[in-house]
Design a protein around this motif. Structure first.
Motif, PDB file in Angstrom:
ATOM      1  N   LEU A   1      -7.260   6.639  -1.639  1.00 50.87           N
ATOM      2  CA  LEU A   1      -6.573   5.738  -1.049  1.00 50.87           C
ATOM      3  C   LEU A   1      -7.406   4.676   0.135  1.00 50.87           C
ATOM      4  N   GLN A   2      -8.670   4.872   0.136  1.00 49.69           N
ATOM      5  CA  GLN A   2      -9.673   4.304   0.846  1.00 49.69           C
ATOM      6  C   GLN A   2      -9.870   3.206   0.196  1.00 49.69           C
TER       7      GLN A   2
ATOM      8  N   PHE B   1       0.913  -0.983   0.184  1.00 52.52           N
ATOM      9  CA  PHE B   1      -0.514   0.182  -0.056  1.00 52.52           C
ATOM     10  C   PHE B   1       0.927   1.382  -0.067  1.00 52.52           C
TER      11      PHE B   1
ATOM     12  N   THR C   1      -5.065   4.828  -8.225  1.00 51.52           N
ATOM     13  CA  THR C   1      -4.199   6.019  -6.958  1.00 51.52           C
ATOM     14  C   THR C   1      -3.500   6.905  -7.939  1.00 51.52           C
TER      15      THR C   1
ATOM     16  N   ASN D   1       0.933   3.246  -3.681  1.00 48.78           N
ATOM     17  CA  ASN D   1       0.243   4.905  -3.532  1.00 48.78           C
ATOM     18  C   ASN D   1       1.444   5.467  -3.352  1.00 48.78           C
TER      19      ASN D   1
ATOM     20  N   VAL E   1      -9.420   4.592   6.993  1.00 49.14           N
ATOM     21  CA  VAL E   1      -8.793   5.367   6.366  1.00 49.14           C
ATOM     22  C   VAL E   1     -10.007   6.616   6.005  1.00 49.14           C
TER      23      VAL E   1
END
Length: 275
Positions: A199-200, A81, A153, A85, A257
């Motif tokens: 991001l969520q 992650f 992202t 990201n 998040v």
């Protein structure tokens, strides 16, 4: 006077909607386990055990027994992650400083999205390997987790950066601000809601990518290798227990998040409540 149809009633609170959704899913699971997926006559293997059997199995085993291998997978997902990201946000920001590279970045993002992760995982396990020692995270799992979140992202960040108010950008330019200043002062603030939404969405995707990477092997203790072992033992109840706990872990990360998004961008939440 009441407003137009559909706008006069109260909206269902978020917690109530989540609870209702969970109840509906469990009920549908129970119906399918009873009606559609019954064990074959003369066998004890139940392909879809009831929710109550799965919950009982988790309670009997204890959460500590599952966390022993979930901790490795969560570690891999977090690393993937962060890498995926981080690189996506860096490239999206670079596009604003050097607009000519936007088609290249977008094409790379689309290619990563279209790549079959199973095939990529087979190559990655040979090229970069798995866990260096027992109990350590798998490099392939981290790589697939990062690859899984990259596209979402990049696209979310680019759309967010481009949503910046044109008048505010002009003010920065008039006062001698560079593109970097526009990025820091205007575009980043405007892009925060879109970035946090991306991001969520990336949270459960990263977990899925990590589990797929573990299916490639080179790990001794993780969700993926545990599922392979349980499937080989025809232990369907524990297989579904791991499935359920994967969903719970993903939902917790998604909610964390989401909470962070509400705290960082309160103006968006306020606008949503007054709309």
């Amino acid at each position: 006077m009441r407003g137009p149809a559909g706008t006069g009633g109260r909206r269902l609170p978020g917690w109530a909607a989540s609870l209702l959704g969970a109840v509906v899913l469990v009920a549908a699971w129970w119906v399918f386990s009873v009606v559609a997926f019954r064990p074959d006559p003369g066998t004890t293997y139940d392909p879809v055990p009831s929710p109550w059997a799965v919950f009982s199995q988790i309670l009997d085993d204890g959460l500590a027994a599952y966390w022993e291998f979930f901790s490795v997978t969560v570690h891999e997902a977090l690393l993937g992650f962060a890498w995926g990201n981080g690189l996506a946000l860096l490239l999206a920001a670079t596009v604003l400083l050097v607009p000519r590279i936007e088609p290249i970045v977008v094409q790379v993002a689309v290619v990563t999205y279209c790549l079959p992760l199973v095939a990529v995982g087979g190559i990655a396990i040979v090229a970069i390997g798995g866990a260096e020692s027992p109990g350590e995270p798998s490099k392939t799992a981290i790589f697939l987790a990062a690859l899984s979140v990259f596209f979402t992202t990049v696209v979310g960040a680019l759309l967010g950066f481009k949503a910046a108010d044109r008048a505010s950008l002009d003010v920065v330019r008039v006062y001698g601000g560079s593109r970097l200043t526009q990025l820091r002062k205007v575009r980043l603030v405007a892009a925060l809601p879109a970035i946090l939404n991306a991001l969520q969405i990336a949270v459960p995707t990263a977990l899925l990518g990590a589990v797929l990477g573990e299916y490639m092997g080179a790990t001794d203790r993780s969700v993926g290798i545990t599922l392979i072992r349980l499937q080989g033992q025809l232990d369907s109840t524990r297989v579904w227990a791991v499935f359920l706990l994967c969903a719970v872990v993903a939902l917790i990360g998604y909610a964390v998040v989401g909470l962070l998004s509400r705290l960082v961008t309160p103006w968006v939440s306020g606008r949503g409540r007054t709309a």
